[in-house]
Design an enzyme around this catalytic site. Structure first.
Site, PDB file in Angstrom:
ATOM      1  N   GLY A  15      50.616  29.539-100.459  1.00  8.53           N
ATOM      2  CA  GLY A  15      50.914  28.107-100.910  1.00  8.53           C
ATOM      3  C   GLY A  15      50.135  26.979-100.505  1.00  8.53           C
ATOM      4  O   GLY A  15      49.655  27.159 -99.341  1.00  8.53           O
ATOM      5  N   ARG A  76      47.968  34.089-104.656  1.00  6.37           N
ATOM      6  CA  ARG A  76      48.574  35.197-103.856  1.00  6.37           C
ATOM      7  C   ARG A  76      47.711  36.185-104.604  1.00  6.37           C
ATOM      8  O   ARG A  76      47.643  36.241-106.269  1.00  6.37           O
ATOM      9  CB  ARG A  76      49.992  35.093-104.224  1.00  6.37           C
ATOM     10  CG  ARG A  76      50.536  33.870-103.772  1.00  6.37           C
ATOM     11  CD  ARG A  76      51.796  34.210-103.216  1.00  6.37           C
ATOM     12  NE  ARG A  76      52.641  32.801-103.165  1.00  6.37           N
ATOM     13  CZ  ARG A  76      52.673  32.108-102.120  1.00  6.37           C
ATOM     14  NH1 ARG A  76      52.207  32.396-100.924  1.00  6.37           N
ATOM     15  NH2 ARG A  76      53.500  31.102-101.995  1.00  6.37           N
ATOM     16  N   ASP A 107      50.441  33.008 -92.470  1.00  7.24           N
ATOM     17  CA  ASP A 107      50.431  34.456 -91.891  1.00  7.24           C
ATOM     18  C   ASP A 107      49.846  35.661 -92.698  1.00  7.24           C
ATOM     19  O   ASP A 107      48.779  36.380 -92.331  1.00  7.24           O
ATOM     20  CB  ASP A 107      51.715  34.970 -91.510  1.00  7.24           C
ATOM     21  CG  ASP A 107      52.447  34.275 -90.403  1.00  7.24           C
ATOM     22  OD1 ASP A 107      51.551  33.860 -89.842  1.00  7.24           O
ATOM     23  OD2 ASP A 107      53.408  34.502 -89.943  1.00  7.24           O
ATOM     24  N   THR A 129      50.396  25.589 -94.022  1.00  6.79           N
ATOM     25  CA  THR A 129      51.585  25.921 -94.713  1.00  6.79           C
ATOM     26  C   THR A 129      52.750  24.752 -94.385  1.00  6.79           C
ATOM     27  O   THR A 129      52.713  24.473 -93.415  1.00  6.79           O
ATOM     28  CB  THR A 129      52.237  27.236 -94.227  1.00  6.79           C
ATOM     29  OG1 THR A 129      53.740  27.391 -94.819  1.00  6.79           O
ATOM     30  CG2 THR A 129      52.296  27.507 -92.822  1.00  6.79           C
ATOM     31  N   ASP A 131      55.668  25.410 -94.190  1.00  8.10           N
ATOM     32  CA  ASP A 131      56.929  25.968 -93.689  1.00  8.10           C
ATOM     33  C   ASP A 131      56.990  25.856 -92.019  1.00  8.10           C
ATOM     34  O   ASP A 131      57.902  26.117 -91.413  1.00  8.10           O
ATOM     35  CB  ASP A 131      56.984  27.505 -93.975  1.00  8.10           C
ATOM     36  CG  ASP A 131      56.890  27.636 -95.491  1.00  8.10           C
ATOM     37  OD1 ASP A 131      57.528  26.956 -96.196  1.00  8.10           O
ATOM     38  OD2 ASP A 131      56.577  28.782 -95.954  1.00  8.10           O
ATOM     39  N   ASP A 133      55.917  28.056 -90.100  1.00  2.47           N
ATOM     40  CA  ASP A 133      56.680  29.223 -89.587  1.00  2.47           C
ATOM     41  C   ASP A 133      55.280  30.116 -88.888  1.00  2.47           C
ATOM     42  O   ASP A 133      55.471  31.197 -88.884  1.00  2.47           O
ATOM     43  CB  ASP A 133      57.122  30.053 -90.689  1.00  2.47           C
ATOM     44  CG  ASP A 133      56.138  30.240 -92.036  1.00  2.47           C
ATOM     45  OD1 ASP A 133      55.000  29.710 -91.785  1.00  2.47           O
ATOM     46  OD2 ASP A 133      56.454  31.225 -92.732  1.00  2.47           O
ATOM     47  N   ARG A 175      60.687  29.166 -97.076  1.00  2.49           N
ATOM     48  CA  ARG A 175      60.726  30.725 -97.200  1.00  2.49           C
ATOM     49  C   ARG A 175      61.789  31.217 -96.246  1.00  2.49           C
ATOM     50  O   ARG A 175      63.041  30.926 -96.189  1.00  2.49           O
ATOM     51  CB  ARG A 175      59.598  31.136 -96.859  1.00  2.49           C
ATOM     52  CG  ARG A 175      59.285  32.475 -97.590  1.00  2.49           C
ATOM     53  CD  ARG A 175      57.889  33.404 -97.080  1.00  2.49           C
ATOM     54  NE  ARG A 175      56.656  32.360 -97.704  1.00  2.49           N
ATOM     55  CZ  ARG A 175      55.739  33.052 -98.252  1.00  2.49           C
ATOM     56  NH1 ARG A 175      56.118  34.213 -98.653  1.00  2.49           N
ATOM     57  NH2 ARG A 175      54.776  32.492 -98.983  1.00  2.49           N
TER      58      ARG A 175
HETATM   59  P1  ADP Z   1      50.578  32.869 -96.731  1.00  2.87           P
HETATM   60  O1  ADP Z   1      49.169  32.955 -96.378  1.00  2.87           O
HETATM   61  O2  ADP Z   1      51.023  31.379 -97.082  1.00  2.87           O
HETATM   62  O3  ADP Z   1      51.605  33.543 -95.755  1.00  2.87           O
HETATM   63  P2  ADP Z   1      50.919  34.991 -98.521  1.00  2.87           P
HETATM   64  O4  ADP Z   1      52.014  35.834 -97.714  1.00  2.87           O
HETATM   65  O5  ADP Z   1      51.486  35.065-100.073  1.00  2.87           O
HETATM   66  O6  ADP Z   1      51.010  33.376 -98.213  1.00  2.87           O
HETATM   67  O7  ADP Z   1      49.443  35.681 -98.542  1.00  2.87           O
HETATM   68  C1  ADP Z   1      48.486  34.875 -99.391  1.00  2.87           C
HETATM   69  C2  ADP Z   1      47.590  36.092 -99.651  1.00  2.87           C
HETATM   70  O8  ADP Z   1      46.978  36.779 -98.232  1.00  2.87           O
HETATM   71  C3  ADP Z   1      47.964  37.233-100.348  1.00  2.87           C
HETATM   72  O9  ADP Z   1      48.205  36.911-101.639  1.00  2.87           O
HETATM   73  C4  ADP Z   1      46.989  38.343-100.292  1.00  2.87           C
HETATM   74  O10 ADP Z   1      45.926  37.892-100.948  1.00  2.87           O
HETATM   75  C5  ADP Z   1      46.708  38.121 -98.699  1.00  2.87           C
HETATM   76  N1  ADP Z   1      47.288  38.959 -97.842  1.00  2.87           N
HETATM   77  C6  ADP Z   1      48.621  38.918 -97.607  1.00  2.87           C
HETATM   78  N2  ADP Z   1      49.041  39.834 -96.842  1.00  2.87           N
HETATM   79  C7  ADP Z   1      47.918  40.724 -96.629  1.00  2.87           C
HETATM   80  C8  ADP Z   1      47.662  41.933 -96.201  1.00  2.87           C
HETATM   81  N3  ADP Z   1      48.531  42.533 -95.338  1.00  2.87           N
HETATM   82  N4  ADP Z   1      46.363  42.463 -96.081  1.00  2.87           N
HETATM   83  C9  ADP Z   1      45.499  41.695 -96.740  1.00  2.87           C
HETATM   84  N5  ADP Z   1      45.485  40.499 -97.246  1.00  2.87           N
HETATM   85  C10 ADP Z   1      46.976  40.030 -97.314  1.00  2.87           C
HETATM   86  O1  F6P Z   2      54.923  28.934 -98.189  1.00  2.00           O
HETATM   87  C1  F6P Z   2      55.357  27.967 -98.827  1.00  2.00           C
HETATM   88  C2  F6P Z   2      56.305  28.083 -99.692  1.00  2.00           C
HETATM   89  O2  F6P Z   2      56.494  26.649-100.630  1.00  2.00           O
HETATM   90  C3  F6P Z   2      57.551  28.505 -99.247  1.00  2.00           C
HETATM   91  O3  F6P Z   2      58.567  27.044 -98.636  1.00  2.00           O
HETATM   92  C4  F6P Z   2      58.137  28.980-100.391  1.00  2.00           C
HETATM   93  O4  F6P Z   2      59.176  30.058-100.151  1.00  2.00           O
HETATM   94  C5  F6P Z   2      57.095  29.413-101.249  1.00  2.00           C
HETATM   95  O5  F6P Z   2      56.044  28.780-100.777  1.00  2.00           O
HETATM   96  C6  F6P Z   2      57.227  29.526-102.755  1.00  2.00           C
HETATM   97  O6  F6P Z   2      55.814  30.213-103.242  1.00  2.00           O
HETATM   98  P1  F6P Z   2      55.625  30.218-104.861  1.00  2.00           P
HETATM   99  O7  F6P Z   2      54.814  29.287-105.136  1.00  2.00           O
HETATM  100  O8  F6P Z   2      54.855  31.340-105.067  1.00  2.00           O
HETATM  101  O9  F6P Z   2      56.939  30.256-105.529  1.00  2.00           O
END
Ligand code: ADP
Ligand code: F6P
Length: 324
Positions: A15, A76, A107, A129, A131, A133, A175
């Site tokens: 995000g 993502r 994360d 982020t 969040d 978190d 989230r």
């Molecule tokens: P955030 O980074 O905000 O936590 P996401 O969890 O959607 O958001 O992760 C962002 C991107 O990071 C994912 O779309 C993917 O490309 C990559 N990613 C997430 N988890 C993994 C993983 N276990 N291994 C490798 N890449 C990952």
């Molecule tokens: O991680 C940031 C965030 O805005 C969360 O608060 C929310 O749950 C999520 O992203 C929404 O993601 P998307 O843009 O994929 O709907």
């Protein structure tokens, strides 16, 4: 011997968050000041796999510090969760001469950074982020702006809610984390705060609280509901039926992720961006930058991901203490 870093890449992933542009600007300009080349990777790991890679000069990041979103775009990317995707990403880095990458995200994005690091591309994560978190840091890029945006919106809803003597349920993002909700709960003087970390709330207690408060002469009742709890609209219907008090639900949604970053987000993101480049230049890899007790520090990604973050119990209790 530490690998010599000549060219670094920067990407934003997951995000978007206000302040990401300040971080990109700091990465680009610090690298240039240190004699390092910088490549911007568009749309997160998806852009890396699609080779959407551009040269970045100091002027490419002019006039962006005040802008919300991310000039590089974000995504993502499912493919990057696979071994084949990660291998392809590392090969593309090598093809473009990218020795190290700054990954700005949450994360999930760190997991991707970890994979690249294992495949020989030095990586540093920055906490981007809204969040808040991420356990290894008290600050994440975008939280301050998002919580202020939510607070201002809630003030506006509260005006109309009080005028109509209504109860309002306002759902904020986060989230699975309740930090935006907790902060707004205190900053907006909410009567109830529903957090995913405290899922054991009892709706009947909220209903009793609303009825008691009405008897005491309160003209509104504000419930801040975290996204991780959700169901605000159905909850509003049930509360209205049980109390006889008009109840409205407002889901603030994506407005919380946009807008010009606050001074705090611009400042911290700038320092973190510079710190990330300097950490890469020390030969470090598989690290994430955090802020704790007034200091910017870096952690091993695995250690950072294994840390646990909890809602501060005292702060939660104070929120209720102050909403009498
Ligand atoms: P955030 O980074 O905000 O936590 P996401 O969890 O959607 O958001 O992760 C962002 C991107 O990071 C994912 O779309 C993917 O490309 C990559 N990613 C997430 N988890 C993994 C993983 N276990 N291994 C490798 N890449 C990952
Ligand atoms: O991680 C940031 C965030 O805005 C969360 O608060 C929310 O749950 C999520 O992203 C929404 O993601 P998307 O843009 O994929 O709907």
């Amino acid at each position: 011997m530490a690998k010599e870093i000549k060219t670094i890449g920067v990407l934003t992933s997951g995000g978007d968050a206000p302040g990401m542009n300040a971080a990109i600007r700091a990465v680009v300009r610090t690298a240039i000041a240190r004699g390092i080349k910088v490549k911007g990777i568009k749309k997160g790991y998806q852009g890396l796999l699609n080779e959407e890679i551009i040269d970045m000069e100091a002027r490419n990041v002019s006039d962006i510090i005040q802008r919300g979103g991310t000039i590089l775009g974000t995504a993502r990317c499912k493919e990057f969760k696979t071994k084949e995707g990660q291998q392809k990403g590392a090969e593309i880095c090598k093809k473009h001469g990218i020795d190290g990458i700054v990954v700005i995200g949450g994360d999930g994005s760190y997991r991707g950074a970890q994979a690249l690091s294992r495949l020989g591309v030095n990586t540093i994560g920055l906490p981007g982020t809204i969040d808040l978190d991420i356990a290894c840091t008290e600050y994440t890029i975008g939280f301050d702006t998002a919580v202020n945006t939510a607070m201002q919106a809630i003030d506006k809803v509260k005006d109309t809610s009080s005028s109509h003597e209504r109860c309002s349920i306002i759902e904020v993002m986060g989230r699975n984390a309740g930090y935006i909700a907790l902060w707004c709960g205190i900053a907006n003087g909410a009567e109830d705060i529903l957090l995913p970390e405290k899922y054991d709330f009892n709706e009947q207690d909220i209903i009793n609280n609303i009825i008691e408060n009405r008897k005491k002469g309160k003209t509104h009742h504000l419930i801040i509901n975290a996204e991780g709890i959700g169901h605000s609209t159905s909850m509003a219907r049930r509360i209205e039926a049980a109390t006889g008090i008009e109840t409205r639900a407002t889901i603030l949604g994506y407005m919380q992720r946009g807008g010009s970053p606050s001074a705090k987000d611009r400042f911290y993101a700038s320092i973190m961006g510079a710190y990330a480049v300097d950490t890469l230049l020390q030969g470090k890899t598989n690290r994430v930058v955090g802020y704790q007790h007034g200091e910017f520090i870096d952690f091993d990604i695995e250690d950072a991901l294994n840390m646990e973050k909890c809602i501060n119990e005292y702060q939660f209790k104070v929120a209720y203490l102050l909403s009498v």
